[in-house]
Design an enzyme around this catalytic site. Sequence first.
Site, PDB file in Angstrom:
ATOM      1  N   ILE A   2     -11.588  -3.874  12.795  1.00 45.09           N
ATOM      2  CA  ILE A   2     -11.546  -3.925  11.324  1.00 45.09           C
ATOM      3  C   ILE A   2     -11.385  -5.357  10.801  1.00 45.09           C
ATOM      4  O   ILE A   2     -11.441  -5.600   9.609  1.00 45.09           O
ATOM      5  CB  ILE A   2     -10.467  -2.997  10.726  1.00 45.09           C
ATOM      6  CG1 ILE A   2      -9.055  -3.497  11.007  1.00 45.09           C
ATOM      7  CG2 ILE A   2     -10.649  -1.569  11.199  1.00 45.09           C
ATOM      8  CD1 ILE A   2      -7.990  -2.790  10.140  1.00 45.09           C
TER       9      ILE A   2
ATOM     10  N   LYS B 146       0.800  -1.234   0.000  1.00 49.01           N
ATOM     11  CA  LYS B 146       0.000   0.000   0.000  1.00 49.01           C
ATOM     12  C   LYS B 146       0.834   1.286   0.000  1.00 49.01           C
ATOM     13  O   LYS B 146       0.436   2.282  -0.592  1.00 49.01           O
ATOM     14  CB  LYS B 146      -0.976   0.011   1.180  1.00 49.01           C
ATOM     15  CG  LYS B 146      -2.109  -0.974   1.021  1.00 49.01           C
ATOM     16  CD  LYS B 146      -3.122  -0.826   2.140  1.00 49.01           C
ATOM     17  CE  LYS B 146      -4.200  -1.880   2.015  1.00 49.01           C
ATOM     18  NZ  LYS B 146      -5.280  -1.694   2.996  1.00 49.01           N
TER      19      LYS B 146
ATOM     20  N   ALA C 231      -1.005   1.647  14.989  1.00 47.32           N
ATOM     21  CA  ALA C 231      -0.477   2.859  14.345  1.00 47.32           C
ATOM     22  C   ALA C 231       0.111   2.528  12.975  1.00 47.32           C
ATOM     23  O   ALA C 231       0.994   3.219  12.486  1.00 47.32           O
ATOM     24  CB  ALA C 231       0.576   3.504  15.247  1.00 47.32           C
TER      25      ALA C 231
ATOM     26  N   ASP D 253      -9.865   3.114   2.084  1.00 45.25           N
ATOM     27  CA  ASP D 253      -9.974   2.370   3.351  1.00 45.25           C
ATOM     28  C   ASP D 253     -10.636   3.214   4.439  1.00 45.25           C
ATOM     29  O   ASP D 253     -11.527   2.751   5.150  1.00 45.25           O
ATOM     30  CB  ASP D 253      -8.584   1.948   3.845  1.00 45.25           C
ATOM     31  CG  ASP D 253      -8.028   0.768   3.066  1.00 45.25           C
ATOM     32  OD1 ASP D 253      -8.828  -0.054   2.580  1.00 45.25           O
ATOM     33  OD2 ASP D 253      -6.790   0.673   2.947  1.00 45.25           O
TER      34      ASP D 253
HETATM   35  P1  ATR Z   1      -1.312  -2.271   8.551  1.00 41.89           P
HETATM   36  O1  ATR Z   1      -0.692  -1.429   7.481  1.00 41.89           O
HETATM   37  O2  ATR Z   1      -2.136  -3.403   8.012  1.00 41.89           O
HETATM   38  O3  ATR Z   1      -2.052  -1.462   9.566  1.00 41.89           O
HETATM   39  P2  ATR Z   1       1.197  -2.541  10.008  1.00 41.89           P
HETATM   40  O4  ATR Z   1       1.708  -1.283   9.468  1.00 41.89           O
HETATM   41  O5  ATR Z   1       2.094  -3.717  10.054  1.00 41.89           O
HETATM   42  O6  ATR Z   1      -0.100  -3.050   9.260  1.00 41.89           O
HETATM   43  O7  ATR Z   1       0.629  -2.258  11.497  1.00 41.89           O
HETATM   44  C1  ATR Z   1       0.188  -3.258  12.305  1.00 41.89           C
HETATM   45  C2  ATR Z   1      -0.237  -2.680  13.656  1.00 41.89           C
HETATM   46  O8  ATR Z   1      -0.541  -3.777  14.521  1.00 41.89           O
HETATM   47  C3  ATR Z   1       0.841  -1.890  14.350  1.00 41.89           C
HETATM   48  O9  ATR Z   1       0.223  -0.889  15.144  1.00 41.89           O
HETATM   49  C4  ATR Z   1       1.503  -2.948  15.232  1.00 41.89           C
HETATM   50  O10 ATR Z   1       2.176  -2.453  16.388  1.00 41.89           O
HETATM   51  P3  ATR Z   1       3.727  -1.978  16.286  1.00 41.89           P
HETATM   52  O11 ATR Z   1       3.719  -0.634  15.646  1.00 41.89           O
HETATM   53  O12 ATR Z   1       4.206  -1.955  17.693  1.00 41.89           O
HETATM   54  O13 ATR Z   1       4.423  -3.032  15.434  1.00 41.89           O
HETATM   55  C5  ATR Z   1       0.303  -3.726  15.683  1.00 41.89           C
HETATM   56  N1  ATR Z   1       0.636  -5.085  16.099  1.00 41.89           N
HETATM   57  C6  ATR Z   1       0.902  -6.137  15.288  1.00 41.89           C
HETATM   58  N2  ATR Z   1       1.151  -7.244  16.037  1.00 41.89           N
HETATM   59  C7  ATR Z   1       1.025  -6.889  17.346  1.00 41.89           C
HETATM   60  C8  ATR Z   1       1.136  -7.587  18.600  1.00 41.89           C
HETATM   61  N3  ATR Z   1       1.409  -8.893  18.652  1.00 41.89           N
HETATM   62  N4  ATR Z   1       0.916  -6.875  19.741  1.00 41.89           N
HETATM   63  C9  ATR Z   1       0.628  -5.560  19.712  1.00 41.89           C
HETATM   64  N5  ATR Z   1       0.508  -4.849  18.542  1.00 41.89           N
HETATM   65  C10 ATR Z   1       0.709  -5.496  17.386  1.00 41.89           C
END
Ligand code: ATR
Length: 277
Positions: free
Chosen positions: A219, A66, A128, A102
């Site tokens: 979501i 993306k 985030a 989105d």
């Molecule tokens: P997307 O673009 O689909 O939103 P992304 O940029 O990989 O995907 O973001 C995933 C989000 O899920 C992030 O906020 C991530 O937290 P971090 O910024 O700390 O990586 C969060 N996330 C994913 N796995 C997690 C976990 N096991 N516990 C807490 N937060 C998680």
Amino acid sequence: MKGLYGVIGDPIAHSMSPDMHNDAFGAMGIDAHYHAFHVKPGDLGTAVKGMRALGVKGFNVTVPHKTAIMPFLDKIDPLAATIGAVNTVILEDGGYTGYNTDGLGFVSGLISGLDGPLKDHRALIIGAGGAARAIYYTLISEGLISIDVCNRTKERAEALISGNPNGASSKALSLPEAEDGLSRYSLIINTTSIGMEPKTEEMPIDLANLQADAFVSDIIYNPLETRLLREAKGKGARIQNGLPMFVGQGALAFKIWTGKIPDLERMKKIVLDKLGG
Ligand code: ATR
């Protein structure tokens, strides 16, 4: 000649977009086909060149492309530029323009589920990443003023709110800080993948301090009811899954491509049938 559309992602095999869009093309008498293309990150630029050469009229972009796709496009819509991610591309005047549906897809689904006006809510976004950015900026552009962001990595939440253009009141929080202050929020939105198949017993945040009259939105649409939503419902909260967002973003993409609005309920049914529910 049949118009060609599609989605690019990695992985892509389980995408429900082809069924949803092909059904809508058929139902609306539009001579077009939508195909899922598996594109690995290293092939992204070549794939976009190939699509342009083949005259692909429009396509969706999903994880992990993306943001990475943006330099390969000819124009970026201002909302997609603010969000920093593109999920919908259309061929216009021989070049590709990138949009982001989105956030608007999410917000239109959210508003149809909320009782009061959106602007009266005090919101917390969990996560985030790209999805959080799309939802954060779109909620602000739709008039929400109070909107905090919590994230496992607090710095990413800080970075997200630092770009806030409209003077909304936002704080970045760690997950434990958000859990402690959860009773402050009337609207809670999970944008992370926590709780998605196959790790369906995980929760992004503890709900001990949830307001009983809160609205909790996730979501994720597979499963249709995440553990977060199940527990929130158990505490009396109203809940919404990720189906309205998925269908909403798809319907807005369809409108960008064809100028026509598809039947949202029909799209929802296609996805539900595919999910087996
Ligand atoms: P997307 O673009 O689909 O939103 P992304 O940029 O990989 O995907 O973001 C995933 C989000 O899920 C992030 O906020 C991530 O937290 P971090 O910024 O700390 O990586 C969060 N996330 C994913 N796995 C997690 C976990 N096991 N516990 C807490 N937060 C998680």
